[in-house]
Design a protein around this motif. Structure first.
Motif, PDB file in Angstrom:
ATOM      1  N   ARG A   1       0.838  -1.206   0.000  1.00 34.10           N
ATOM      2  CA  ARG A   1       0.000   0.000   0.000  1.00 34.10           C
ATOM      3  C   ARG A   1       0.869   1.250   0.000  1.00 34.10           C
ATOM      4  O   ARG A   1       0.616   2.210  -0.718  1.00 34.10           O
ATOM      5  CB  ARG A   1      -0.927   0.012   1.227  1.00 34.10           C
ATOM      6  CG  ARG A   1      -2.061  -0.977   1.177  1.00 34.10           C
ATOM      7  CD  ARG A   1      -3.229  -0.522   2.019  1.00 34.10           C
ATOM      8  NE  ARG A   1      -3.868   0.666   1.470  1.00 34.10           N
ATOM      9  CZ  ARG A   1      -4.845   1.351   2.082  1.00 34.10           C
ATOM     10  NH1 ARG A   1      -5.271   0.961   3.275  1.00 34.10           N
ATOM     11  NH2 ARG A   1      -5.372   2.405   1.522  1.00 34.10           N
ATOM     12  N   LEU A   2       1.902   1.233   0.826  1.00 34.88           N
ATOM     13  CA  LEU A   2       2.794   2.386   0.898  1.00 34.88           C
ATOM     14  C   LEU A   2       3.579   2.560  -0.404  1.00 34.88           C
ATOM     15  O   LEU A   2       3.838   3.686  -0.840  1.00 34.88           O
ATOM     16  CB  LEU A   2       3.761   2.210   2.077  1.00 34.88           C
ATOM     17  CG  LEU A   2       4.840   3.280   2.267  1.00 34.88           C
ATOM     18  CD1 LEU A   2       4.225   4.662   2.440  1.00 34.88           C
ATOM     19  CD2 LEU A   2       5.705   2.933   3.475  1.00 34.88           C
ATOM     20  N   LEU A   3       3.935   1.451  -1.045  1.00 35.58           N
ATOM     21  CA  LEU A   3       4.799   1.485  -2.218  1.00 35.58           C
ATOM     22  C   LEU A   3       4.038   1.596  -3.542  1.00 35.58           C
ATOM     23  O   LEU A   3       4.659   1.481  -4.606  1.00 35.58           O
ATOM     24  CB  LEU A   3       5.677   0.221  -2.256  1.00 35.58           C
ATOM     25  CG  LEU A   3       6.692   0.092  -1.120  1.00 35.58           C
ATOM     26  CD1 LEU A   3       7.411  -1.249  -1.216  1.00 35.58           C
ATOM     27  CD2 LEU A   3       7.698   1.245  -1.149  1.00 35.58           C
ATOM     28  N   GLU A   4       2.736   1.821  -3.495  1.00 31.43           N
ATOM     29  CA  GLU A   4       1.971   1.949  -4.736  1.00 31.43           C
ATOM     30  C   GLU A   4       2.600   3.018  -5.634  1.00 31.43           C
ATOM     31  O   GLU A   4       2.855   4.143  -5.202  1.00 31.43           O
ATOM     32  CB  GLU A   4       0.523   2.328  -4.428  1.00 31.43           C
ATOM     33  CG  GLU A   4      -0.306   1.167  -3.891  1.00 31.43           C
ATOM     34  CD  GLU A   4      -1.726   1.601  -3.532  1.00 31.43           C
ATOM     35  OE1 GLU A   4      -2.079   2.767  -3.808  1.00 31.43           O
ATOM     36  OE2 GLU A   4      -2.470   0.779  -2.961  1.00 31.43           O
ATOM     37  N   GLY A   5       2.860   2.637  -6.888  1.00 33.58           N
ATOM     38  CA  GLY A   5       3.462   3.566  -7.834  1.00 33.58           C
ATOM     39  C   GLY A   5       4.974   3.584  -7.782  1.00 33.58           C
ATOM     40  O   GLY A   5       5.607   4.333  -8.531  1.00 33.58           O
ATOM     41  N   HIS A   6       5.568   2.778  -6.894  1.00 34.23           N
ATOM     42  CA  HIS A   6       7.031   2.746  -6.761  1.00 34.23           C
ATOM     43  C   HIS A   6       7.540   1.310  -6.909  1.00 34.23           C
ATOM     44  O   HIS A   6       8.109   0.725  -5.985  1.00 34.23           O
ATOM     45  CB  HIS A   6       7.469   3.324  -5.415  1.00 34.23           C
ATOM     46  CG  HIS A   6       7.123   4.757  -5.232  1.00 34.23           C
ATOM     47  ND1 HIS A   6       7.678   5.765  -6.003  1.00 34.23           N
ATOM     48  CD2 HIS A   6       6.247   5.362  -4.384  1.00 34.23           C
ATOM     49  CE1 HIS A   6       7.173   6.941  -5.622  1.00 34.23           C
ATOM     50  NE2 HIS A   6       6.314   6.720  -4.651  1.00 34.23           N
ATOM     51  N   GLY A   7       7.341   0.755  -8.084  1.00 34.97           N
ATOM     52  CA  GLY A   7       7.763  -0.613  -8.340  1.00 34.97           C
ATOM     53  C   GLY A   7       9.257  -0.801  -8.327  1.00 34.97           C
ATOM     54  O   GLY A   7       9.748  -1.931  -8.284  1.00 34.97           O
TER      55      GLY A   7
ATOM     56  N   VAL B   1      11.174   0.220  -5.905  1.00 26.07           N
ATOM     57  CA  VAL B   1      11.621   0.077  -4.524  1.00 26.07           C
ATOM     58  C   VAL B   1      11.508  -1.391  -4.121  1.00 26.07           C
ATOM     59  O   VAL B   1      10.443  -2.001  -4.237  1.00 26.07           O
ATOM     60  CB  VAL B   1      10.793   0.946  -3.562  1.00 26.07           C
ATOM     61  CG1 VAL B   1      11.264   0.745  -2.118  1.00 26.07           C
ATOM     62  CG2 VAL B   1      10.873   2.407  -3.962  1.00 26.07           C
ATOM     63  N   LEU B   2      12.617  -1.959  -3.650  1.00 27.91           N
ATOM     64  CA  LEU B   2      12.613  -3.348  -3.203  1.00 27.91           C
ATOM     65  C   LEU B   2      12.139  -3.435  -1.749  1.00 27.91           C
ATOM     66  O   LEU B   2      11.989  -2.419  -1.069  1.00 27.91           O
ATOM     67  CB  LEU B   2      14.011  -3.942  -3.343  1.00 27.91           C
ATOM     68  CG  LEU B   2      14.562  -4.014  -4.771  1.00 27.91           C
ATOM     69  CD1 LEU B   2      15.964  -4.624  -4.779  1.00 27.91           C
ATOM     70  CD2 LEU B   2      13.636  -4.806  -5.682  1.00 27.91           C
ATOM     71  N   VAL B   3      11.904  -4.653  -1.306  1.00 26.30           N
ATOM     72  CA  VAL B   3      11.459  -4.894   0.064  1.00 26.30           C
ATOM     73  C   VAL B   3      12.531  -5.687   0.805  1.00 26.30           C
ATOM     74  O   VAL B   3      13.072  -6.663   0.291  1.00 26.30           O
ATOM     75  CB  VAL B   3      10.120  -5.659   0.086  1.00 26.30           C
ATOM     76  CG1 VAL B   3       9.759  -6.085   1.507  1.00 26.30           C
ATOM     77  CG2 VAL B   3       9.013  -4.779  -0.502  1.00 26.30           C
ATOM     78  N   TYR B   4      12.841  -5.234   2.003  1.00 24.73           N
ATOM     79  CA  TYR B   4      13.790  -5.886   2.898  1.00 24.73           C
ATOM     80  C   TYR B   4      12.929  -6.715   3.858  1.00 24.73           C
ATOM     81  O   TYR B   4      12.397  -6.205   4.832  1.00 24.73           O
ATOM     82  CB  TYR B   4      14.569  -4.796   3.632  1.00 24.73           C
ATOM     83  CG  TYR B   4      15.772  -5.189   4.463  1.00 24.73           C
ATOM     84  CD1 TYR B   4      15.718  -6.223   5.387  1.00 24.73           C
ATOM     85  CD2 TYR B   4      16.957  -4.462   4.356  1.00 24.73           C
ATOM     86  CE1 TYR B   4      16.824  -6.537   6.169  1.00 24.73           C
ATOM     87  CE2 TYR B   4      18.074  -4.764   5.134  1.00 24.73           C
ATOM     88  CZ  TYR B   4      17.996  -5.807   6.036  1.00 24.73           C
ATOM     89  OH  TYR B   4      19.088  -6.117   6.823  1.00 24.73           O
ATOM     90  N   ALA B   5      12.763  -7.990   3.532  1.00 28.15           N
ATOM     91  CA  ALA B   5      11.920  -8.854   4.353  1.00 28.15           C
ATOM     92  C   ALA B   5      12.585  -9.111   5.698  1.00 28.15           C
ATOM     93  O   ALA B   5      13.811  -9.144   5.791  1.00 28.15           O
ATOM     94  CB  ALA B   5      11.652 -10.164   3.626  1.00 28.15           C
ATOM     95  N   ASP B   6      11.763  -9.316   6.730  1.00 32.65           N
ATOM     96  CA  ASP B   6      12.336  -9.520   8.062  1.00 32.65           C
ATOM     97  C   ASP B   6      11.331 -10.236   8.964  1.00 32.65           C
ATOM     98  O   ASP B   6      10.587  -9.597   9.711  1.00 32.65           O
ATOM     99  CB  ASP B   6      12.741  -8.179   8.667  1.00 32.65           C
ATOM    100  CG  ASP B   6      13.729  -8.337   9.816  1.00 32.65           C
ATOM    101  OD1 ASP B   6      13.491  -9.203  10.673  1.00 32.65           O
ATOM    102  OD2 ASP B   6      14.727  -7.611   9.844  1.00 32.65           O
ATOM    103  N   PRO B   7      11.292 -11.578   8.900  1.00 30.77           N
ATOM    104  CA  PRO B   7      10.333 -12.324   9.712  1.00 30.77           C
ATOM    105  C   PRO B   7      10.489 -12.095  11.211  1.00 30.77           C
ATOM    106  O   PRO B   7       9.507 -12.160  11.958  1.00 30.77           O
ATOM    107  CB  PRO B   7      10.629 -13.786   9.348  1.00 30.77           C
ATOM    108  CG  PRO B   7      11.239 -13.724   7.982  1.00 30.77           C
ATOM    109  CD  PRO B   7      12.041 -12.458   7.988  1.00 30.77           C
ATOM    110  N   GLY B   8      11.715 -11.827  11.666  1.00 27.84           N
ATOM    111  CA  GLY B   8      11.918 -11.552  13.088  1.00 27.84           C
ATOM    112  C   GLY B   8      11.228 -10.282  13.513  1.00 27.84           C
ATOM    113  O   GLY B   8      10.567 -10.224  14.556  1.00 27.84           O
TER     114      GLY B   8
END
Length: 266
Positions: free
Chosen positions: A145-151, A153-160
């Motif tokens: 939702r925050l990144l809409e329109g910003h394809g 930008v990558l995501v730094y996943a963090d299950p912890g």
């Protein structure tokens, strides 16, 4: 495997490089923050750090920052990352204050993010948004939702981090984001403990296990085609940093080897 430099604090990059090289890791996730070896007021040290790490046989894979908007400080830090050839810059957190108009908070975060993304693009730097508790991007769905329109930008996943908020099925997150959108995966663990304020989820050594099931997550990442960095985080209290880091590095190395064997057997 790379290591977030946060627990080293203000230790010089030369000493950090020596210690990480002795652990046999591949590279670093360099935290730029007050109290660290590289601070927002000394962004030119990012270039020097990259050279020092390279001499030690280590990559500077990620620079982790607290940047949430464009401005002079962001300009200097991002320009230094570009000069150093850093492939990924983790931006800061868009906090949820716990009250008020969610839509207004989201619009404000989107506005600040847009300026930062434009600045990064102007310098040829790839930004990444970390999934983190206490923010407007606690999960894959919220981050999208925050990144809409910003394809870009990558995501730094963090299950912890997500465990602190309530966790999220990694399969669902990968399905929503697509593995190609994952720029890095933070690795740490936590456990529920009874404290003075009741039950709390708090950090503990990766080697001690915890609520994040890494023996399942790592093979899943491999099956889905993820080949990016795994950034080991040490956030828990420790006596000897060298000892606890070696223990967690060894444990993560074993988990990675097990995940590879599991996937090869399928």
């Amino acid at each position: 495997m790379i290591v977030l430099t946060k627990p080293f604090g203000s230790t010089s990059i030369d000493r950090v490089a020596d210690r990480l090289a002795s652990l046999g890791v591949d590279g670093t996730d360099l935290l730029v923050r007050a109290g660290q070896a590289v601070t927002p007021s000394t962004p030119e040290d990012i270039v020097a750090a990259a050279r020092t790490l390279e001499r030690a046989g280590l990559g500077l894979d990620i620079v982790t920052t607290d940047l949430t908007a464009a401005g002079p400080e962001a300009e200097r830090i991002i320009a230094s990352c570009a000069e150093a050839g850093v492939p990924l810059v983790r931006i800061g957190f868009y906090r949820y204050p716990g009250h008020g108009d969610y839509a207004a908070h989201l619009d404000d975060a989107r506005r600040r993010l847009a300026g930062l993304v434009d600045l990064a693009a102007a310098h040829g730097v790839r930004p990444a948004l970390q999934l983190h508790h206490g923010t407007l991007h606690i999960s894959a769905a919220h981050a999208l939702r925050l990144l809409e329109g910003h394809g870009d930008v990558l995501v730094y996943a963090d299950p912890g981090n997500q465990a602190k908020e309530g966790s999220e099925d990694m399969r669902l997150g990968l399905d929503m984001l697509g593995v190609e959108r994952i720029g890095c995966v933070g690795v740490k663990n936590a456990a529920w403990q009874r404290g003075a304020r009741g039950w709390e989820c708090d950090w503990q050594p990766l080697a001690d296990g915890g609520v994040v099931n890494w023996p399942e997550i790592l093979p899943l990442l491999l099956r889905r085609g993820y080949r990016g960095p795994l950034s080991l985080h040490v956030h828990y209290p420790f006596g000897s940093l060298e000892r606890v880091l070696q223990r967690d590095v060894n444990h993560l190395r074993d988990l990675i080897a097990d995940a590879r064997r599991e996937n090869e057997a399928q």
